[in-house]
Design a protein around this motif. Structure first.
Motif, PDB file in Angstrom:
ATOM      1  N   MET A  29      -4.787 -20.509  48.360  1.00 20.06           N
ATOM      2  CA  MET A  29      -4.880 -21.860  47.842  1.00 20.06           C
ATOM      3  C   MET A  29      -6.085 -22.016  46.928  1.00 20.06           C
ATOM      4  O   MET A  29      -6.031 -22.707  45.901  1.00 20.06           O
ATOM      5  CB  MET A  29      -4.992 -22.843  49.009  1.00 20.06           C
ATOM      6  N   CYS A  30      -7.177 -21.329  47.273  1.00 19.78           N
ATOM      7  CA  CYS A  30      -8.436 -21.522  46.570  1.00 19.78           C
ATOM      8  C   CYS A  30      -9.380 -20.405  46.987  1.00 19.78           C
ATOM      9  O   CYS A  30      -9.215 -19.811  48.063  1.00 19.78           O
ATOM     10  CB  CYS A  30      -9.017 -22.895  46.955  1.00 19.78           C
ATOM     11  N   GLY A  32     -13.443 -19.603  47.743  1.00 20.35           N
ATOM     12  CA  GLY A  32     -14.742 -20.207  47.990  1.00 20.35           C
ATOM     13  C   GLY A  32     -15.812 -19.124  48.041  1.00 20.35           C
ATOM     14  O   GLY A  32     -15.652 -18.134  48.752  1.00 20.35           O
ATOM     15  N   SER A  64     -11.760 -18.007  38.155  1.00 22.35           N
ATOM     16  CA  SER A  64     -10.554 -18.830  38.117  1.00 22.35           C
ATOM     17  C   SER A  64      -9.574 -18.297  37.078  1.00 22.35           C
ATOM     18  O   SER A  64      -8.355 -18.247  37.311  1.00 22.35           O
ATOM     19  CB  SER A  64     -10.919 -20.291  37.802  1.00 22.35           C
ATOM     20  N   LEU A  69      -6.546 -19.320  40.039  1.00 19.65           N
ATOM     21  CA  LEU A  69      -6.715 -20.150  41.230  1.00 19.65           C
ATOM     22  C   LEU A  69      -7.949 -21.035  41.050  1.00 19.65           C
ATOM     23  O   LEU A  69      -8.870 -20.676  40.315  1.00 19.65           O
ATOM     24  CB  LEU A  69      -6.935 -19.280  42.472  1.00 19.65           C
ATOM     25  N   PRO A  70      -7.974 -22.177  41.736  1.00 19.00           N
ATOM     26  CA  PRO A  70      -9.232 -22.935  41.763  1.00 19.00           C
ATOM     27  C   PRO A  70     -10.304 -22.122  42.486  1.00 19.00           C
ATOM     28  O   PRO A  70     -10.027 -21.444  43.476  1.00 19.00           O
ATOM     29  CB  PRO A  70      -8.868 -24.194  42.570  1.00 19.00           C
ATOM     30  N   VAL A  71     -11.521 -22.155  41.974  1.00 18.03           N
ATOM     31  CA  VAL A  71     -12.634 -21.412  42.573  1.00 18.03           C
ATOM     32  C   VAL A  71     -13.800 -22.367  42.790  1.00 18.03           C
ATOM     33  O   VAL A  71     -14.200 -23.095  41.882  1.00 18.03           O
ATOM     34  CB  VAL A  71     -13.089 -20.239  41.677  1.00 18.03           C
ATOM     35  N   VAL A  72     -14.306 -22.369  44.004  1.00 18.84           N
ATOM     36  CA  VAL A  72     -15.478 -23.174  44.352  1.00 18.84           C
ATOM     37  C   VAL A  72     -16.663 -22.231  44.539  1.00 18.84           C
ATOM     38  O   VAL A  72     -16.598 -21.304  45.351  1.00 18.84           O
ATOM     39  CB  VAL A  72     -15.232 -23.976  45.646  1.00 18.84           C
ATOM     40  N   ALA A 255     -13.748 -25.061  50.253  1.00 24.69           N
ATOM     41  CA  ALA A 255     -12.491 -24.858  49.547  1.00 24.69           C
ATOM     42  C   ALA A 255     -11.400 -25.780  50.073  1.00 24.69           C
ATOM     43  O   ALA A 255     -10.646 -26.393  49.281  1.00 24.69           O
ATOM     44  CB  ALA A 255     -12.050 -23.401  49.693  1.00 24.69           C
ATOM     45  N   HIS A 258     -12.178 -29.253  48.909  1.00 26.83           N
ATOM     46  CA  HIS A 258     -11.932 -29.366  47.469  1.00 26.83           C
ATOM     47  C   HIS A 258     -10.460 -29.541  47.169  1.00 26.83           C
ATOM     48  O   HIS A 258     -10.064 -30.352  46.316  1.00 26.83           O
ATOM     49  CB  HIS A 258     -12.465 -28.114  46.763  1.00 26.83           C
ATOM     50  N   GLU A 259      -9.604 -28.801  47.871  1.00 26.52           N
ATOM     51  CA  GLU A 259      -8.178 -28.810  47.562  1.00 26.52           C
ATOM     52  C   GLU A 259      -7.380 -29.845  48.342  1.00 26.52           C
ATOM     53  O   GLU A 259      -6.418 -30.410  47.848  1.00 26.52           O
ATOM     54  CB  GLU A 259      -7.588 -27.421  47.830  1.00 26.52           C
TER      55      GLU A 259
END
Length: 263
Positions: A29-30, A32, A64, A69-72, A255, A258-259
């Motif tokens: 999903m993400c 972190g 990313s 993918l979203p990256v934190v 993460a 965030h999502e």
């Protein structure tokens, strides 16, 4: 890594991420990531990371793009503090002092709504930077010097850990007692500033230094009393958290928050 060796860092990150992905039983999903650096966690830009001479380095954006993918990306101490409030049953307002390869302070305030953390090792302590007094490389070097000069049977091990220092303290080793006095003196100054400025409910000592245990913390609290009003120290709770994976837990929590807006 050498300061210019960005490719090696990304190769190492990619190996870790790919290894974790191979073990996942559901789509990612993400991502972190926690790093001992000065980070703008809203953008994932690393403002400053001394070991690699990074300035305004867009780590989140680069990863990313690579993984789609979203990256934190956030400061490791901020994430450790988030883990303690999300999973550790420690109530805000909390200040976490994380001491390992560097020194960081994380805060969870306003009933956990506000989280922030940053490295403070670049700050000056007398004539030296704080990381030069409390970063693990410096602590290990100082322990060895003291061990050599005092013929300590505990502090000259090439694989020295904080647990060795703790054992030496338990046996009243003279070199270890000097080292404890120096470390607690530096740490007490950090505690005093936190108490004087923020007055949190709890100050938590985390990171590898937490392996020195409760007696070291008590010694540091006593040192803190000489630097700030004792009444303010009395209103503050202190604890040691030796959990080894706080940063990883905090990265996962960040993460998910965030999502999904959870945690």
């Amino acid at each position: 890594h050498e300061p210019s060796d960005h490719d090696s860092v990304h190769d190492a990150l990619q190996s870790v991420i790919n290894g974790l992905t191979a073990q996942a039983n559901a789509p990612l999903m993400c991502l972190g990531i926690g790093i001992s650096a000065v980070v703008d966690s809203s953008t994932g830009i690393i403002d400053f990371y001394g070991p690699l001479d990074w300035h305004a380095y867009p780590l989140a954006e680069l990863l990313s793009e690579q993984y789609d993918l979203p990256v934190v990306v956030a400061n490791s101490t901020e994430l450790a503090t988030l883990a303690q409030t999300a999973f550790g049953h420690i109530e805000p307002d909390l200040a976490t002092v994380f001491v390992g390869t560097n020194v960081g302070v994380g805060l969870a305030m306003e009933q956990g709504v506000f989280h922030i953390g940053t490295e403070i090792g670049h700050m000056m302590l007398g004539d030296n930077r704080l990381e030069s007094a409390m970063g693990w490389a410096s602590v290990r070097r100082r322990a060895w010097e003291l061990g050599e000069s005092h013929a300590s049977p505990y502090l000259t091990d090439s694989d020295l850990l904080y647990l060795h220092i703790r054992k030496a303290l338990a046996n009243h080793d003279p070199a270890a007692l000097i080292l404890q006095d120096e470390l607690s003196g530096h740490l007490a100054q950090i505690f005093a500033w936190i108490i004087g400025l923020l007055r949190p409910d709890t100050i938590c000592l985390a990171g590898p230094i937490a392996n020195l245990g409760d007696e070291f913390l008590s010694f540091t609290i006593a040192q803190t009393r000489s630097l700030v009003l004792s009444s303010l120290v009395d209103r503050t709770g202190f604890l040691v958290d030796p959990t080894q994976n706080l940063v990883q837990l905090g990265a996962a929590a960040r993460a998910v928050r965030h999502e999904l807006g959870l945690v």
